[in-house]
Design a protein around this motif. Structure first.
Motif, PDB file in Angstrom:
ATOM      1  N   GLY A   1       0.787  -1.226   0.000  1.00 26.98           N
ATOM      2  CA  GLY A   1       0.000   0.000   0.000  1.00 26.98           C
ATOM      3  C   GLY A   1       0.819   1.275   0.000  1.00 26.98           C
ATOM      4  O   GLY A   1       0.333   2.317   0.457  1.00 26.98           O
TER       5      GLY A   1
ATOM      6  N   GLY B   1       0.434   5.941  -2.853  1.00 29.34           N
ATOM      7  CA  GLY B   1      -0.227   4.726  -3.310  1.00 29.34           C
ATOM      8  C   GLY B   1       0.764   3.785  -3.971  1.00 29.34           C
ATOM      9  O   GLY B   1       1.959   4.070  -4.050  1.00 29.34           O
ATOM     10  N   GLU B   2       0.267   2.669  -4.458  1.00 28.74           N
ATOM     11  CA  GLU B   2       1.161   1.677  -5.055  1.00 28.74           C
ATOM     12  C   GLU B   2       1.511   2.060  -6.490  1.00 28.74           C
ATOM     13  O   GLU B   2       1.026   1.474  -7.462  1.00 28.74           O
ATOM     14  CB  GLU B   2       0.552   0.277  -4.979  1.00 28.74           C
ATOM     15  CG  GLU B   2       0.566  -0.280  -3.570  1.00 28.74           C
ATOM     16  CD  GLU B   2       0.497  -1.800  -3.540  1.00 28.74           C
ATOM     17  OE1 GLU B   2       0.767  -2.456  -4.564  1.00 28.74           O
ATOM     18  OE2 GLU B   2       0.171  -2.339  -2.468  1.00 28.74           O
TER      19      GLU B   2
END
Length: 242
Positions: free
Chosen positions: A58, A111-112
């Motif tokens: 994440g 975020g990823e």
């Protein structure tokens, strides 16, 4: 004390610095940074992936690559790709750039996804790594602002600014922002990477021809703080330009 510098530049003065944005129509962020005759093209690319060690955690990642074009210096150098490997210097510099940028990014807010900063030296006249870091922050800011505008992330992951500058001792005098003529003859030189809050990200300081005193180091640090403060203002102006 005073020192005779190229173009009669004061010891506490930066070279002419420009940060031109929007120089690559395809990249999510781009900046052509000039420190005097040193010029570095920085592009920021957003990729919807992260390195394997971060998958499923994440959070994102920021990384950098650095290279010099063959005729960035007085004589043509071979492309490192043609040699089949990067030099130790190249690897050290691009790791420094990556560390410097990650110091001011909230990876969870990103975020990823990964943002890659490509720093290509068009012309080298000293201070290529510090110019790259300073310009890379601007390109990174553009890329993260784009992610916010397009609704891909709710807020900017940038938590601060980061910029860098070189300082050195020339003819016994501490001076700010060395160009190649000074750097190649300096008694000591240092690269300072600082955040907008005044935190130290990295200091690389070396006695080239002699050791240097704590007093001389503190003088270099003071010059760096002054110069980087000016670079922060230029970064903000560049990042806010339409």
């Amino acid at each position: 004390m005073t020192a005779s510098r190229p173009y009669d530049r004061p010891i506490d003065s930066l070279r002419i610095v420009t940060l031109e944005t929007g120089v690559n129509r395809y990249a999510e962020g781009s900046c052509l940074v000039a420190f005097g005759h040193t010029r570095v093209l920085v592009t920021a690319s957003v990729e919807e992936r992260v390195p394997p060690f971060l998958r499923g955690r994440g959070q994102g990642w920021v990384t950098a690559e650095y290279g010099m074009l063959p005729r960035a210096t007085h004589t043509r150098g071979r492309r490192e790709a043609s040699e089949g490997k990067q030099s130790g210097r190249t690897q050290e510099i691009q790791r420094l750039i990556g560390r410097s940028l990650r110091a001011v990014v909230d990876m969870a807010a990103l975020g990823e996804r990964q943002i890659s900063l490509d720093c290509d030296v068009i012309q080298a006249d000293g201070g290529t790594r510090t110019a790259a870091i300073t310009g890379a922050w601007v390109a990174l800011k553009q890329a993260t602002d784009l992610l916010v505008r397009e609704g891909m992330i709710p807020r900017s992951p940038l938590i601060d600014q980061v910029a860098a500058v070189s300082c050195g001792i020339c003819k016994g005098v501490p001076v700010l922002d060395l160009e190649y003529e000074e750097d190649s003859n300096a008694e000591a030189d240092a690269n300072f990477v600082l955040t907008g809050n005044g935190d130290i990200v990295e200091i690389q300081a070396t006695g080239e021809k002699r050791g240097f005193t704590r007093g001389e180091f503190e003088a270099l640090f003071g010059l760096a703080e002054k110069g980087i403060g000016e670079l922060f203002a230029l970064q903000r102006a560049a990042a806010s330009a339409p």
